[in-house]
Scaffold this motif. Structure first.
Motif, PDB file in Angstrom:
ATOM      1  N   ARG A 290       0.869  -1.307   0.126  1.00  0.00           N
ATOM      2  CA  ARG A 290       0.045   0.092   0.063  1.00  0.00           C
ATOM      3  C   ARG A 290       0.772   1.192   0.088  1.00  0.00           C
ATOM      4  NH1 ARG A 290      -5.264   1.309   1.085  1.00  0.00           N
ATOM      5  NH2 ARG A 290      -5.873  -0.752   1.595  1.00  0.00           N
ATOM      6  N   GLY A 291       0.489   2.177  -0.806  1.00  0.00           N
ATOM      7  CA  GLY A 291       1.440   3.377  -1.048  1.00  0.00           C
ATOM      8  C   GLY A 291       1.905   3.588  -2.540  1.00  0.00           C
ATOM      9  N   SER A 292       2.751   4.360  -2.604  1.00  0.00           N
ATOM     10  CA  SER A 292       3.295   4.804  -3.851  1.00  0.00           C
ATOM     11  C   SER A 292       3.697   3.696  -4.649  1.00  0.00           C
ATOM     12  CB  SER A 292       4.474   5.801  -3.702  1.00  0.00           C
ATOM     13  OG  SER A 292       5.063   5.979  -5.063  1.00  0.00           O
ATOM     14  N   PRO A 293       3.494   3.605  -6.134  1.00  0.00           N
ATOM     15  CA  PRO A 293       3.854   2.360  -6.905  1.00  0.00           C
ATOM     16  C   PRO A 293       5.516   2.387  -7.035  1.00  0.00           C
ATOM     17  CG  PRO A 293       2.154   3.356  -8.032  1.00  0.00           C
ATOM     18  CD  PRO A 293       2.481   4.388  -6.729  1.00  0.00           C
ATOM     19  N   ARG A 294       6.042   3.795  -6.647  1.00  0.00           N
ATOM     20  CA  ARG A 294       7.421   3.838  -6.654  1.00  0.00           C
ATOM     21  C   ARG A 294       8.056   3.033  -5.687  1.00  0.00           C
ATOM     22  NH1 ARG A 294       5.923   9.065  -7.741  1.00  0.00           N
ATOM     23  NH2 ARG A 294       6.599   9.822  -5.650  1.00  0.00           N
ATOM     24  N   THR A 295       7.453   2.850  -4.717  1.00  0.00           N
ATOM     25  CA  THR A 295       8.051   2.071  -3.325  1.00  0.00           C
ATOM     26  C   THR A 295       7.702   0.329  -3.612  1.00  0.00           C
ATOM     27  OG1 THR A 295       6.206   2.403  -1.891  1.00  0.00           O
ATOM     28  CG2 THR A 295       8.089   3.755  -1.885  1.00  0.00           C
ATOM     29  N   LEU A 296       7.170   0.065  -4.654  1.00  0.00           N
ATOM     30  CA  LEU A 296       6.797  -1.365  -4.807  1.00  0.00           C
ATOM     31  C   LEU A 296       8.084  -1.920  -4.836  1.00  0.00           C
ATOM     32  CD1 LEU A 296       4.602  -3.556  -5.234  1.00  0.00           C
ATOM     33  CD2 LEU A 296       4.552  -3.051  -7.690  1.00  0.00           C
ATOM     34  N   PRO A 297       9.255  -1.822  -5.269  1.00  0.00           N
ATOM     35  CA  PRO A 297      10.489  -2.723  -5.508  1.00  0.00           C
ATOM     36  C   PRO A 297      10.883  -3.044  -3.974  1.00  0.00           C
ATOM     37  CG  PRO A 297      10.668  -1.032  -7.002  1.00  0.00           C
ATOM     38  CD  PRO A 297       9.450  -0.679  -6.218  1.00  0.00           C
TER      39      PRO A 297
ATOM     40  N   ALA B 270      -5.192   5.824  -8.439  1.00  0.00           N
ATOM     41  CA  ALA B 270      -5.224   5.833  -7.103  1.00  0.00           C
ATOM     42  C   ALA B 270      -4.242   6.679  -6.837  1.00  0.00           C
ATOM     43  CB  ALA B 270      -4.835   4.311  -6.846  1.00  0.00           C
ATOM     44  N   THR B 271      -4.333   7.445  -5.635  1.00  0.00           N
ATOM     45  CA  THR B 271      -3.606   8.302  -4.933  1.00  0.00           C
ATOM     46  C   THR B 271      -2.267   7.539  -4.677  1.00  0.00           C
ATOM     47  OG1 THR B 271      -4.486   8.063  -2.714  1.00  0.00           O
ATOM     48  CG2 THR B 271      -5.638   9.834  -4.355  1.00  0.00           C
ATOM     49  N   GLU B 272      -1.325   8.279  -4.328  1.00  0.00           N
ATOM     50  CA  GLU B 272      -0.135   7.837  -3.916  1.00  0.00           C
ATOM     51  C   GLU B 272      -0.272   6.989  -2.523  1.00  0.00           C
ATOM     52  OE1 GLU B 272       3.667   8.593  -4.820  1.00  0.00           O
ATOM     53  OE2 GLU B 272       2.740   8.558  -6.813  1.00  0.00           O
ATOM     54  N   THR B 273      -1.090   7.253  -1.794  1.00  0.00           N
ATOM     55  CA  THR B 273      -1.137   6.790  -0.541  1.00  0.00           C
ATOM     56  C   THR B 273      -2.494   5.602  -0.614  1.00  0.00           C
ATOM     57  OG1 THR B 273      -2.904   8.328   0.101  1.00  0.00           O
ATOM     58  CG2 THR B 273      -0.701   8.725   0.923  1.00  0.00           C
ATOM     59  N   GLU B 274      -3.255   5.585  -1.426  1.00  0.00           N
ATOM     60  CA  GLU B 274      -4.248   4.536  -1.510  1.00  0.00           C
ATOM     61  C   GLU B 274      -3.840   3.563  -2.431  1.00  0.00           C
ATOM     62  OE1 GLU B 274      -7.674   6.759  -2.768  1.00  0.00           O
ATOM     63  OE2 GLU B 274      -8.021   7.486  -0.649  1.00  0.00           O
ATOM     64  N   TYR B 275      -3.070   3.550  -3.240  1.00  0.00           N
ATOM     65  CA  TYR B 275      -2.664   2.666  -4.180  1.00  0.00           C
ATOM     66  C   TYR B 275      -2.249   1.156  -3.585  1.00  0.00           C
ATOM     67  CZ  TYR B 275       0.009  -0.167  -7.523  1.00  0.00           C
ATOM     68  OH  TYR B 275       0.167  -1.207  -8.552  1.00  0.00           O
ATOM     69  N   ARG B 276      -2.929   0.216  -4.055  1.00  0.00           N
ATOM     70  CA  ARG B 276      -2.904  -1.259  -3.562  1.00  0.00           C
ATOM     71  C   ARG B 276      -2.312  -2.250  -4.672  1.00  0.00           C
ATOM     72  NH1 ARG B 276      -7.593  -3.509  -0.912  1.00  0.00           N
ATOM     73  NH2 ARG B 276      -8.435  -2.614  -2.746  1.00  0.00           N
ATOM     74  N   PHE B 277      -1.687  -3.238  -4.296  1.00  0.00           N
ATOM     75  CA  PHE B 277      -1.022  -4.135  -4.896  1.00  0.00           C
ATOM     76  C   PHE B 277      -0.653  -5.538  -4.199  1.00  0.00           C
ATOM     77  CE2 PHE B 277       2.124  -6.241  -7.621  1.00  0.00           C
ATOM     78  CZ  PHE B 277       1.901  -6.323  -8.805  1.00  0.00           C
ATOM     79  N   GLY B 278      -1.165  -6.595  -4.882  1.00  0.00           N
ATOM     80  CA  GLY B 278      -0.981  -7.809  -3.814  1.00  0.00           C
ATOM     81  C   GLY B 278       0.335  -8.654  -4.547  1.00  0.00           C
ATOM     82  N   LEU B 279       1.252  -9.070  -3.758  1.00  0.00           N
ATOM     83  CA  LEU B 279       2.059 -10.029  -4.322  1.00  0.00           C
ATOM     84  C   LEU B 279       1.785 -11.502  -3.575  1.00  0.00           C
ATOM     85  CD1 LEU B 279       4.944  -7.712  -3.341  1.00  0.00           C
ATOM     86  CD2 LEU B 279       4.405  -8.675  -5.600  1.00  0.00           C
ATOM     87  N   GLY B 280       1.387 -12.462  -4.382  1.00  0.00           N
ATOM     88  CA  GLY B 280       1.028 -13.730  -3.806  1.00  0.00           C
ATOM     89  C   GLY B 280       1.744 -14.839  -4.282  1.00  0.00           C
ATOM     90  N   VAL B 281       1.666 -16.049  -3.158  1.00  0.00           N
ATOM     91  CA  VAL B 281       2.116 -17.115  -3.702  1.00  0.00           C
ATOM     92  C   VAL B 281       1.295 -18.205  -3.272  1.00  0.00           C
ATOM     93  CG1 VAL B 281       3.338 -17.440  -1.490  1.00  0.00           C
ATOM     94  CG2 VAL B 281       4.319 -18.654  -3.194  1.00  0.00           C
TER      95      VAL B 281
END
Length: 161
Positions: free
Chosen positions: A26-33, A66-77
């Motif tokens: 949750r947060g900026s796509p730039r911090t996804l790494p 999505a806003t920078e604070t609302e962006y959600r992305f799930g990494l699943g296994v």
């Protein structure tokens, strides 16, 4: 080069229910790494290699909307039981059995947006299908650094009503 897509490239499939452990970014796509690094470390610690456990991404939000604070992305296994110790921002979830529009994307992740735009803009309108309640998700069939970017395979699933 963007691939040329046709309505016939999309199939309707039945996706079978699947249990996953998911790290929620949750947060900026730039911090996804950083979230990806944490997810990979957790997988390694739990011996959930991509060789023996399928890899998924749950696309909760469009990063363009999505806003920078609302962006959600799930990494699943994929998991076989709920006996794993969970890390911060990690939980168990089930991808439900669902009827899905399915498309295999081969190549760079940078071209995924083209495939998604095709699904949401052209395919849905042409077929008069409606998106389901569960979000769009990807299965990462093969990905870097094990394969070249041009050979990466991502299966795209759009749950339908």
């Amino acid at each position: 080069m963007r691939p040329e897509l046709n309505l016939s490239d999309v199939e309707i499939v039945e996706f079978a229910e699947l249990d996953i452990a998911i790290l929620s970014h949750r947060g900026s796509p730039r911090t996804l790494p950083l979230s990806i690094q944490n997810f990979v470390a957790w997988r390694k610690a739990n011996q959930l290699s991509p060789v023996n456990s399928r890899t998924f991404n749950i696309i909760y939000d469009d990063p363009r909307q999505a806003t920078e604070t609302e962006y959600r992305f799930g990494l699943g296994v994929e998991i076989k039981s709920n006996s794993y110790a969970l890390a911060e921002n990690t939980h168990f979830e089930t991808i439900p059995s669902c009827r899905c529009a399915y498309f295999r994307h081969i190549g760079s992740e940078h071209l995924l947006s083209h495939s998604l735009e095709f699904l949401f803009t052209h395919w849905l309108n042409a077929t008069q299908n409606l998106p389901g309640k569960f979000p769009l998700f990807f299965e990462r069939v093969s990905f870097g650094p094990q394969v070249l970017e041009t050979e990466m395979i991502t299966d795209i699933y759009l749950p339908l009503n």
